[in-house]
Design a protein around this motif. Structure first.
Motif, PDB file in Angstrom:
ATOM      1  N   GLU A 172       0.825  -1.205   0.000  1.00  0.00           N
ATOM      2  CA  GLU A 172       0.000   0.000   0.000  1.00  0.00           C
ATOM      3  C   GLU A 172       0.865   1.264   0.000  1.00  0.00           C
ATOM      4  O   GLU A 172       1.896   1.308   0.661  1.00  0.00           O
TER       5      GLU A 172
ATOM      6  N   GLY B  89      -4.746  -6.913   2.986  1.00  0.00           N
ATOM      7  CA  GLY B  89      -5.388  -5.641   3.318  1.00  0.00           C
ATOM      8  C   GLY B  89      -4.678  -5.091   4.534  1.00  0.00           C
ATOM      9  O   GLY B  89      -3.457  -5.085   4.578  1.00  0.00           O
ATOM     10  N   ASN B  90      -5.436  -4.653   5.539  1.00  0.00           N
ATOM     11  CA  ASN B  90      -4.804  -4.174   6.769  1.00  0.00           C
ATOM     12  C   ASN B  90      -4.771  -5.295   7.817  1.00  0.00           C
ATOM     13  O   ASN B  90      -5.798  -5.837   8.206  1.00  0.00           O
ATOM     14  N   SER B 122      -0.356 -11.862   1.865  1.00  0.00           N
ATOM     15  CA  SER B 122      -0.041 -10.585   2.515  1.00  0.00           C
ATOM     16  C   SER B 122      -0.536 -10.595   3.971  1.00  0.00           C
ATOM     17  O   SER B 122      -0.009 -11.363   4.781  1.00  0.00           O
ATOM     18  N   ASP B 137       1.788  -2.901   7.988  1.00  0.00           N
ATOM     19  CA  ASP B 137       0.583  -2.075   7.964  1.00  0.00           C
ATOM     20  C   ASP B 137       0.502  -1.081   9.104  1.00  0.00           C
ATOM     21  O   ASP B 137       1.214  -1.190  10.099  1.00  0.00           O
TER      22      ASP B 137
HETATM   23 CA   LIG Z   1      -1.281  -4.619   3.852  1.00  0.00          CA
END
Ligand SMILES: [Ca+2]
Ligand SMILES: [Ca+2]
Lengths: 240, 240
Positions: A172, B89-90, B122, B137
């Motif tokens: 990201e 994602g997070n 991830s 993250d």
């Molecule tokens: Ca991530």
């Protein structure tokens, strides 16, 4: 409100030495009344070495440095401090150590009620805000909460980095990460401080200083760029 | 130990589509016995959209996707799953949701005892390990612990990134961040999976797959590079 803060994005700017890029702002900030600065080296593992680095730099600016890790009683050290500087490193380690040493409340009280000047750099800037939820660091230790000292009612992302469109890396971007934060309910604004800039807060007035621009992320609104010299006092109202 | 894991560094490789770079490994991994894969979209805010993306991709590979967020009882959905895929994602949001949904223990049991194949990408790879302490993250939400599902006895850093010596950015490099983790006591090894590679675990055998190398960080030892095809089974012993 007596609050005085100097919240620096980064301790070292590419091509210059430790705190060189903000040394004028540091001496303007602590001024001539402060003689001794209480340094908090909790964000790095080697606290002795870190203190030596800070002590040497501040000496060239005319200030003595006492390190909180050398004090018999950390809370008492905060109680007697003329000025406070919390340096960068790992934000999780820093916040956990601040709580472990039970100094969070006393730092807040000294800054907000007694007007003790507070300088933070990088992780030391993160912990000055509402929470450490917009740090860039790895969660290497588990703090009791992400809530931080809360000297300002918004969040900061230090070392803010624009997306490099030539990069092939698919992690990201910084902007995507902050956008993910704002997908969560009731999240405050995030001021992205690029390396080279810093925020000066004096009472209810906030001003962007330094050589680079800052990017403001507000939940549900477009992002806004601010040049050095911009008045950001509106961030200090509770709505942010 | 029946454990079967496919732990992918990144969902999308630069220049190709979602999961394209590992689709051969995915079909080899789930094989012909698995017909339906239970998808966990907790790492992204828009779970419906995320499920659609995963569903479309898995359809082209011959698998139906059920999303855990569409199930009346998430734990029951895990109990009936033929295969599990946790997407990226997070990582903080993902781990918090896994605990909130009370599925952590059941996922571990299904994978370790029943041999249900587990694929992570991830953030989905981070939560498969001992803890999320080496995620990249932002800590946008506060999970009850950083301890994760614990399908392997070490940590992984997905999207592992070599330092770009041309960069003027002064934030910590990935290597520095992992080194800071290892300054803490009793921290396990960290396998840095560069984008393009993945770890296949079958019982007590671990093999690096994909097109890029991995970098292993072990506390107090020099880092080691591993080529695709390398046997990394030694990481599965408790000493790591
Ligand atoms: Ca991530
Ligand atoms: Ca840092």
């Amino acid at each position: 409100m007596k609050r005085r803060l100097l919240l620096v994005s980064n301790s070292t700017l590419h091509g210059s030495g430790y705190l060189d890029h903000c040394q004028q702002q540091i001496t303007d900030f602590f001024g001539k009344d402060v003689r001794r600065v209480l340094f908090v080296p909790y964000a790095l593992h080697d606290r002795d070495a870190y203190t030596k680095t800070a002590r040497n730099k501040f000496k060239t600016l005319g200030y003595e440095v006492d390190s909180i890790h050398e004090a018999a009683d950390p809370v008492e050290a905060v109680r007697k401090a003329e000025g406070i500087f919390i340096g960068g490193g790992n934000t999780f380690r820093l916040l956990k150590s601040l709580y472990d040493s039970k100094v969070v409340t006393e730092i807040r009280r000294r800054v907000m009620e007694d007007g003790v000047p507070y300088m933070g750099s990088s992780a030391g800037t993160n912990v000055a805000t509402i929470s450490i939820s917009t740090t860039n660091d790895m969660p290497i230790v588990y703090p009791l909460t992400f809530a931080a000292i809360g000297l300002v009612p918004f969040n900061i992302n230090p070392h803010y980095l624009d997306h490099d469109s030539s990069s092939r890396h698919m992690g990201e971007t910084r902007e995507q990460r902050i956008t993910q934060y704002h997908e969560e309910a009731d999240t405050p604004s995030v001021l992205g401080l690029r390396e080279g800039c810093m925020l000066l807060v004096e009472g209810d007035k906030a001003t962007l200083l330094g050589s680079t621009k800052a990017r403001l992320f507000t939940r549900g609104k477009p992002t806004v760029e601010y040049d050095p010299g911009s008045d950001l006092s509106f961030l200090l109202t509770d709505a942010h």
